[in-house]
Enzyme design. Structure first.
Site, short mmCIF file in Angstrom:
data_model
loop_
_atom_site.label_atom_id
_atom_site.label_comp_id
_atom_site.label_asym_id
_atom_site.label_seq_id
_atom_site.Cartn_x
_atom_site.Cartn_y
_atom_site.Cartn_z
N TYR A 1 3.62 11.61 -24.23
CA TYR A 1 2.99 11.99 -22.84
C TYR A 1 2.32 10.73 -22.30
O TYR A 1 1.20 11.10 -21.54
CB TYR A 1 2.36 13.23 -22.54
CG TYR A 1 3.29 14.37 -22.82
CD1 TYR A 1 4.40 14.82 -22.27
CD2 TYR A 1 3.42 15.00 -24.19
CE1 TYR A 1 5.08 15.57 -22.50
CE2 TYR A 1 4.39 16.01 -24.60
CZ TYR A 1 5.27 16.41 -23.60
OH TYR A 1 5.90 17.28 -23.86
N GLY A 2 2.64 9.58 -22.65
CA GLY A 2 1.78 8.46 -22.02
C GLY A 2 2.61 7.88 -20.95
O GLY A 2 3.02 6.66 -20.98
N ARG B 1 8.29 16.98 -16.77
CA ARG B 1 9.14 16.16 -17.22
C ARG B 1 10.03 15.69 -16.26
O ARG B 1 10.08 14.63 -15.81
CB ARG B 1 9.51 16.37 -18.70
CG ARG B 1 10.38 15.47 -19.26
CD ARG B 1 10.73 15.73 -20.76
NE ARG B 1 11.69 14.91 -21.31
CZ ARG B 1 12.94 15.25 -21.13
NH1 ARG B 1 13.40 16.20 -20.72
NH2 ARG B 1 13.65 14.17 -21.97
N HIS C 1 0.81 -1.08 0.06
CA HIS C 1 0.06 -0.06 0.02
C HIS C 1 1.02 1.28 -0.15
O HIS C 1 1.75 1.40 0.72
CB HIS C 1 -1.06 -0.09 1.03
CG HIS C 1 -1.61 1.31 1.22
ND1 HIS C 1 -1.48 2.10 2.52
CD2 HIS C 1 -2.64 1.90 0.79
CE1 HIS C 1 -2.13 3.13 2.44
NE2 HIS C 1 -3.01 3.03 1.42
N ASP D 1 5.61 4.99 -21.62
CA ASP D 1 5.54 4.85 -23.03
C ASP D 1 6.93 4.25 -23.75
O ASP D 1 7.73 4.35 -23.04
CB ASP D 1 5.00 5.92 -23.70
CG ASP D 1 5.87 7.08 -23.51
OD1 ASP D 1 7.00 7.17 -23.71
OD2 ASP D 1 5.21 8.52 -23.36
#
Length: 146
Positions: A135-136, A113, A22, A30
């Site tokens: 931006y994946g 970024r 947890h 990506d």
């Protein structure tokens, strides 16, 4: 093969998901993201899902992965450098899958970024898909099963 387990969930990926606790973050990146970042993570594990879209991978993962309900930002995304307010299509699609699995709206936290790279390096592990959509990249915090 396991019954009722999506075949996208490989043995190595299931190990990674089950080994997390947890509050641990998992980085989903990506095809353009530097995979070497996995060496800095807690598990030092990189799971690659070549040829897979981020949306498809997240749909399978969220079928077994509890989203943290205690954190106000259990999902964080990398902001576009050129337009921080823009929400790329890949982010819209993935957030829809996360919301469907969580059964509630999810507003992602946004990271620059460089901040995303630092947070990904501090995560539990990295799942890299073959999706080349810009931006994946996502950080998703694991919750508890109640």
């Amino acid at each position: 093969m396991l019954k009722s387990i999506d075949p996208i969930l490989t043995p190595d990926l299931l190990w990674l998901l089950a080994s997390m606790g947890h509050g641990d973050d998992l980085a989903f990146v990506d095809a353009n993201h530097p995979a070497r970042i996995a060496q800095s993570t807690h598990s030092q594990r990189l799971i690659q899902l070549p040829g897979m879209s981020m949306e498809t991978a997240i749909r399978a993962i969220m079928s077994v992965y509890p989203l943290d309900d205690f954190d106000p930002d259990p999902v964080r995304v990398m902001m576009p450098v050129d337009d921080p307010d823009r929400v790329p299509d890949v982010q819209r699609a993935v957030l829809a899958e996360i919301e469907r699995a969580a059964g509630r709206p999810v507003t992602p936290g946004k990271l620059s970024r460089p901040d995303f790279y630092r947070a990904a390096a501090a995560s539990f592990g990295v799942v890299q898909v073959g999706d080349s959509s810009s931006y994946g990249c996502f950080l998703i915090r694991k919750g508890v099963i109640s």
